[in-house]
Scaffold this motif. Structure first.
Motif, PDB file in Angstrom:
ATOM      1  N   GLY A 290       0.792  -1.224   0.000  1.00 14.61           N
ATOM      2  CA  GLY A 290       0.000   0.000   0.000  1.00 14.61           C
ATOM      3  C   GLY A 290       0.820   1.267   0.000  1.00 14.61           C
ATOM      4  N   ILE A 291       2.045   1.187  -0.536  1.00 14.29           N
ATOM      5  CA  ILE A 291       2.900   2.366  -0.695  1.00 14.29           C
ATOM      6  C   ILE A 291       3.365   2.421  -2.139  1.00 14.29           C
ATOM      7  CG2 ILE A 291       3.633   2.390   1.720  1.00 14.29           C
ATOM      8  CD1 ILE A 291       6.203   0.991   0.927  1.00 14.29           C
ATOM      9  N   THR A 292       4.028   3.504  -2.516  1.00 11.34           N
ATOM     10  CA  THR A 292       4.504   3.599  -3.891  1.00 11.34           C
ATOM     11  C   THR A 292       5.828   2.847  -4.038  1.00 11.34           C
ATOM     12  OG1 THR A 292       5.826   5.615  -3.602  1.00 11.34           O
ATOM     13  CG2 THR A 292       3.456   5.894  -4.033  1.00 11.34           C
ATOM     14  N   PRO A 293       6.165   2.430  -5.256  1.00 10.47           N
ATOM     15  CA  PRO A 293       7.448   1.746  -5.457  1.00 10.47           C
ATOM     16  C   PRO A 293       8.647   2.585  -5.011  1.00 10.47           C
ATOM     17  CG  PRO A 293       6.030   1.468  -7.370  1.00 10.47           C
ATOM     18  CD  PRO A 293       5.342   2.458  -6.486  1.00 10.47           C
ATOM     19  N   ALA A 294       8.594   3.896  -5.267  1.00 13.70           N
ATOM     20  CA  ALA A 294       9.688   4.765  -4.833  1.00 13.70           C
ATOM     21  C   ALA A 294       9.812   4.759  -3.315  1.00 13.70           C
ATOM     22  CB  ALA A 294       9.471   6.185  -5.347  1.00 13.70           C
ATOM     23  N   GLN A 295       8.698   4.779  -2.627  1.00 12.89           N
ATOM     24  CA  GLN A 295       8.730   4.776  -1.161  1.00 12.89           C
ATOM     25  C   GLN A 295       9.283   3.466  -0.623  1.00 12.89           C
ATOM     26  OE1 GLN A 295       4.621   5.819  -0.421  1.00 12.89           O
ATOM     27  NE2 GLN A 295       5.138   7.971  -0.060  1.00 12.89           N
ATOM     28  N   LEU A 296       8.954   2.354  -1.272  1.00  9.67           N
ATOM     29  CA  LEU A 296       9.517   1.066  -0.857  1.00  9.67           C
ATOM     30  C   LEU A 296      11.040   1.107  -0.955  1.00  9.67           C
ATOM     31  CD1 LEU A 296       8.799  -2.037  -0.193  1.00  9.67           C
ATOM     32  CD2 LEU A 296       9.356  -2.386  -2.620  1.00  9.67           C
ATOM     33  N   ALA A 297      11.548   1.579  -2.078  1.00  6.25           N
ATOM     34  CA  ALA A 297      12.998   1.609  -2.300  1.00  6.25           C
ATOM     35  C   ALA A 297      13.693   2.532  -1.314  1.00  6.25           C
ATOM     36  CB  ALA A 297      13.287   2.040  -3.737  1.00  6.25           C
ATOM     37  N   LEU A 298      13.103   3.689  -1.042  1.00  6.74           N
ATOM     38  CA  LEU A 298      13.729   4.655  -0.139  1.00  6.74           C
ATOM     39  C   LEU A 298      13.644   4.203   1.317  1.00  6.74           C
ATOM     40  CD1 LEU A 298      12.455   7.955  -1.797  1.00  6.74           C
ATOM     41  CD2 LEU A 298      14.760   6.992  -1.922  1.00  6.74           C
ATOM     42  N   ALA A 299      12.506   3.642   1.708  1.00  5.42           N
ATOM     43  CA  ALA A 299      12.364   3.155   3.080  1.00  5.42           C
ATOM     44  C   ALA A 299      13.339   2.011   3.336  1.00  5.42           C
ATOM     45  CB  ALA A 299      10.926   2.705   3.335  1.00  5.42           C
ATOM     46  N   TRP A 300      13.544   1.154   2.348  1.00  2.00           N
ATOM     47  CA  TRP A 300      14.534   0.073   2.492  1.00  2.00           C
ATOM     48  C   TRP A 300      15.925   0.654   2.680  1.00  2.00           C
ATOM     49  CZ3 TRP A 300      18.832  -1.036  -0.543  1.00  2.00           C
ATOM     50  CH2 TRP A 300      19.504  -2.220  -0.216  1.00  2.00           C
ATOM     51  N   CYS A 301      16.266   1.638   1.878  1.00  2.00           N
ATOM     52  CA  CYS A 301      17.591   2.250   1.949  1.00  2.00           C
ATOM     53  C   CYS A 301      17.838   2.829   3.342  1.00  2.00           C
ATOM     54  CB  CYS A 301      17.698   3.343   0.891  1.00  2.00           C
ATOM     55  SG  CYS A 301      19.358   3.609   0.265  1.00  2.00           S
ATOM     56  N   LYS A 302      16.842   3.522   3.866  1.00  2.00           N
ATOM     57  CA  LYS A 302      16.974   4.122   5.194  1.00  2.00           C
ATOM     58  C   LYS A 302      17.249   3.059   6.248  1.00  2.00           C
ATOM     59  CE  LYS A 302      14.325   6.218   8.908  1.00  2.00           C
ATOM     60  NZ  LYS A 302      13.002   6.634   9.404  1.00  2.00           N
ATOM     61  N   GLN A 303      16.660   1.866   6.111  1.00  2.00           N
ATOM     62  CA  GLN A 303      16.764   0.836   7.129  1.00  2.00           C
ATOM     63  C   GLN A 303      18.016  -0.023   7.013  1.00  2.00           C
ATOM     64  OE1 GLN A 303      11.981   0.220   7.205  1.00  2.00           O
ATOM     65  NE2 GLN A 303      13.125  -1.367   8.263  1.00  2.00           N
ATOM     66  N   VAL A 304      18.856   0.241   6.021  1.00  2.00           N
ATOM     67  CA  VAL A 304      20.132  -0.479   5.916  1.00  2.00           C
ATOM     68  C   VAL A 304      21.092   0.072   6.974  1.00  2.00           C
ATOM     69  CG1 VAL A 304      22.163  -0.906   4.486  1.00  2.00           C
ATOM     70  CG2 VAL A 304      19.873  -1.012   3.471  1.00  2.00           C
ATOM     71  N   ASP A 305      21.574  -0.794   7.836  1.00  2.00           N
ATOM     72  CA  ASP A 305      22.473  -0.356   8.899  1.00  2.00           C
ATOM     73  C   ASP A 305      23.738   0.250   8.303  1.00  2.00           C
ATOM     74  OD1 ASP A 305      23.099  -0.429  11.866  1.00  2.00           O
ATOM     75  OD2 ASP A 305      24.865  -1.416  11.028  1.00  2.00           O
ATOM     76  N   GLY A 306      24.101   1.433   8.803  1.00  2.00           N
ATOM     77  CA  GLY A 306      25.289   2.124   8.311  1.00  2.00           C
ATOM     78  C   GLY A 306      24.964   3.283   7.393  1.00  2.00           C
ATOM     79  N   VAL A 307      23.737   3.359   6.883  1.00  2.00           N
ATOM     80  CA  VAL A 307      23.338   4.496   6.041  1.00  2.00           C
ATOM     81  C   VAL A 307      23.037   5.690   6.951  1.00  2.00           C
ATOM     82  CG1 VAL A 307      21.512   5.407   4.539  1.00  2.00           C
ATOM     83  CG2 VAL A 307      22.484   3.135   4.109  1.00  2.00           C
ATOM     84  N   THR A 308      23.633   6.837   6.637  1.00  2.00           N
ATOM     85  CA  THR A 308      23.464   8.040   7.459  1.00  2.00           C
ATOM     86  C   THR A 308      22.367   8.944   6.922  1.00  2.00           C
ATOM     87  OG1 THR A 308      25.813   7.983   8.052  1.00  2.00           O
ATOM     88  CG2 THR A 308      24.645  10.058   8.426  1.00  2.00           C
ATOM     89  N   SER A 309      22.425   9.285   5.642  1.00  2.00           N
ATOM     90  CA  SER A 309      21.445  10.160   5.007  1.00  2.00           C
ATOM     91  C   SER A 309      21.381   9.785   3.540  1.00  2.00           C
ATOM     92  CB  SER A 309      21.855  11.631   5.174  1.00  2.00           C
ATOM     93  OG  SER A 309      20.903  12.501   4.578  1.00  2.00           O
ATOM     94  N   THR A 310      20.176   9.726   2.997  1.00  2.00           N
ATOM     95  CA  THR A 310      19.977   9.281   1.618  1.00  2.00           C
ATOM     96  C   THR A 310      19.700  10.475   0.719  1.00  2.00           C
ATOM     97  OG1 THR A 310      19.073   7.188   2.425  1.00  2.00           O
ATOM     98  CG2 THR A 310      18.601   7.773   0.127  1.00  2.00           C
ATOM     99  N   ILE A 311      20.444  10.548  -0.386  1.00  2.00           N
ATOM    100  CA  ILE A 311      20.318  11.677  -1.309  1.00  2.00           C
ATOM    101  C   ILE A 311      19.166  11.414  -2.273  1.00  2.00           C
ATOM    102  CG2 ILE A 311      21.504  13.098  -3.023  1.00  2.00           C
ATOM    103  CD1 ILE A 311      24.155  12.022  -1.803  1.00  2.00           C
ATOM    104  N   ILE A 312      18.165  12.292  -2.247  1.00  2.00           N
ATOM    105  CA  ILE A 312      17.043  12.160  -3.163  1.00  2.00           C
ATOM    106  C   ILE A 312      16.927  13.427  -4.004  1.00  2.00           C
ATOM    107  CG2 ILE A 312      15.811  10.633  -1.582  1.00  2.00           C
ATOM    108  CD1 ILE A 312      13.919  13.015  -0.982  1.00  2.00           C
ATOM    109  N   GLY A 313      16.493  13.256  -5.232  1.00  2.00           N
ATOM    110  CA  GLY A 313      16.231  14.388  -6.105  1.00  2.00           C
ATOM    111  C   GLY A 313      14.806  14.309  -6.603  1.00  2.00           C
ATOM    112  N   ALA A 314      14.331  15.398  -7.150  1.00  2.00           N
ATOM    113  CA  ALA A 314      12.954  15.426  -7.660  1.00  2.00           C
ATOM    114  C   ALA A 314      12.845  16.499  -8.724  1.00  2.00           C
ATOM    115  CB  ALA A 314      11.971  15.700  -6.531  1.00  2.00           C
ATOM    116  N   THR A 315      11.875  16.343  -9.603  1.00  2.00           N
ATOM    117  CA  THR A 315      11.615  17.388 -10.595  1.00  2.00           C
ATOM    118  C   THR A 315      10.293  18.098 -10.330  1.00  2.00           C
ATOM    119  OG1 THR A 315      10.677  15.704 -12.059  1.00  2.00           O
ATOM    120  CG2 THR A 315      12.985  16.303 -12.407  1.00  2.00           C
TER     121      THR A 315
END
Length: 350
Positions: A290-315
């Protein structure tokens, strides 16, 4: 929004880092102003740019992204101390930037002054080396025998890194930068810079930006483990695999105005068959959750141990808001297990 210390810098940075490489080609000054207003309202406090932006890079727009950010900073000087501004010196390969030469001490002095002028600021919080002078297994060169590391002249590379550190130290001593970091480097590069920093009494790098996503996990676990143990912040770039993980490029679609309608530097589209198949699985999983594919990918990235901040861009503001919302999500164990199953079947999408 959650905040984390950026390596050994002492700076607190948000889960989300606002990437800016679309500003100047896909986005106007007005678009950038709106994105910044939205990002700051949502608690984002770290902005990443580079002298070579916007992308795709070319001589006509070189430096325009820094100029756009600088225009905003000049109108919002009261916000400067609240932000962590990161920019990067370009490596070799662009004839219109310092004749295409490698990163050197003198090149840092020239590039840094130009970036400060474009950004209309007296200092840069984190000044990064966009990529090493030597060839590394990035930008599609991570497959076996795409590189010949046995041919690298170690002594020559180390001496070049010493020269770079002399330039970094001069910039730190002058107060033009507060910290420095790496981008698109490897465990050997990190190790060697740490060794040289100790030898030369230069502060160590506080962060590294590398490509990392559900389709491109080559830094896990070895480089990320090194960053965690050595207190170097790990910042994934392209967590949506240049937009592929949003699902919008499935079945060779090319939505009007999207990044894949533009020339890609070095032809680096991510639309390999395995990446398409994996993305279809991730899109289906996101729909089930019940989320968007982009949100799945970003939420997974955030939950990887050792990741500090995730760089996202948008148009667009809508896209930026959707992506920021991902960082308030928590993926439960069954979802993470299914993601792991997909990764096992498609360990290297491109």
């Amino acid at each position: 929004m959650q905040y984390h210390v950026l390596g050994s810098s002492g700076l607190k940075v948000s889960d989300v880092c606002l990437g800016t490489m679309t500003w100047g080609i896909q986005n106007t000054q007005s678009d950038a102003d709106a994105q910044l207003a939205l990002a700051l309202e949502r608690g984002v406090n770290v902005i990443d740019t580079a002298e070579m932006y916007p992308v795709p890079p070319n001589s006509d727009t070189y430096g325009d992204t820094e100029r756009i950010l600088g225009n905003w900073l000049s109108r919002h000087s009261d916000k400067r101390s609240e932000l962590v501004v990161m920019t990067k010196i370009v490596g070799s390969g662009f004839t219109y930037i310092r004749n295409g030469g490698p990163i050197t001490r003198t090149g840092i002095a020239t590039a840094l002054d130009a970036s400060l002028a474009r950004l209309k600021t007296d200092y840069i919080d984190v000044y990064q080396l966009h990529w090493p002078n030597r060839s590394t297994p990035h930008f599609g060169k991570h497959w076996p025998n795409r590189l010949t590391p046995s041919c690298i002249n170690r002594e020559q590379e180390v001496e070049g890194m010493r020269d770079i550190l002399r330039g970094i130290k001069a910039a730190l001593d002058a107060g033009k930068i507060r910290h420095w970091g790496l981008s698109d480097d490897t465990p050997w590069g990190i190790h060697t810079f740490l060794m040289l920093c100790h030898e030369m009494s230069v502060p160590k790098p506080v962060s590294i930006q590398n490509e990392f996503s559900l389709l491109h996990q080559k830094d896990w676990p070895y480089l990320i483990e090194m960053c965690a143990i050595e207190d170097i912040a790990y910042l994934p770039w392209s967590p949506l695999a240049t937009g592929m993980l949003s699902g919008k490029y499935q079945n060779e679609a090319r939505p009007a105005g999207s990044r894949w309608t533009l020339p890609q530097r070095q032809g680096l589209f991510r639309n390999k068959p395995q990446a398409q198949e994996a993305t279809a699985r991730y899109v289906k999983l996101a729909q089930d959750v019940g989320i968007t594919p982009a949100q799945l990918a970003l939420a997974w990235c955030k939950q990887v141990d050792g990741v500090t901040s995730t760089i996202i861009g948008a148009t667009s503001e809508a896209q930026l808001s959707e992506n920021i919302n991902a960082f308030s999500l928590h993926l439960e164990a069954p979802v993470l297990d299914e993601i792991s199953n997909i990764i096992r079947q498609y360990p290297a999408g491109f």
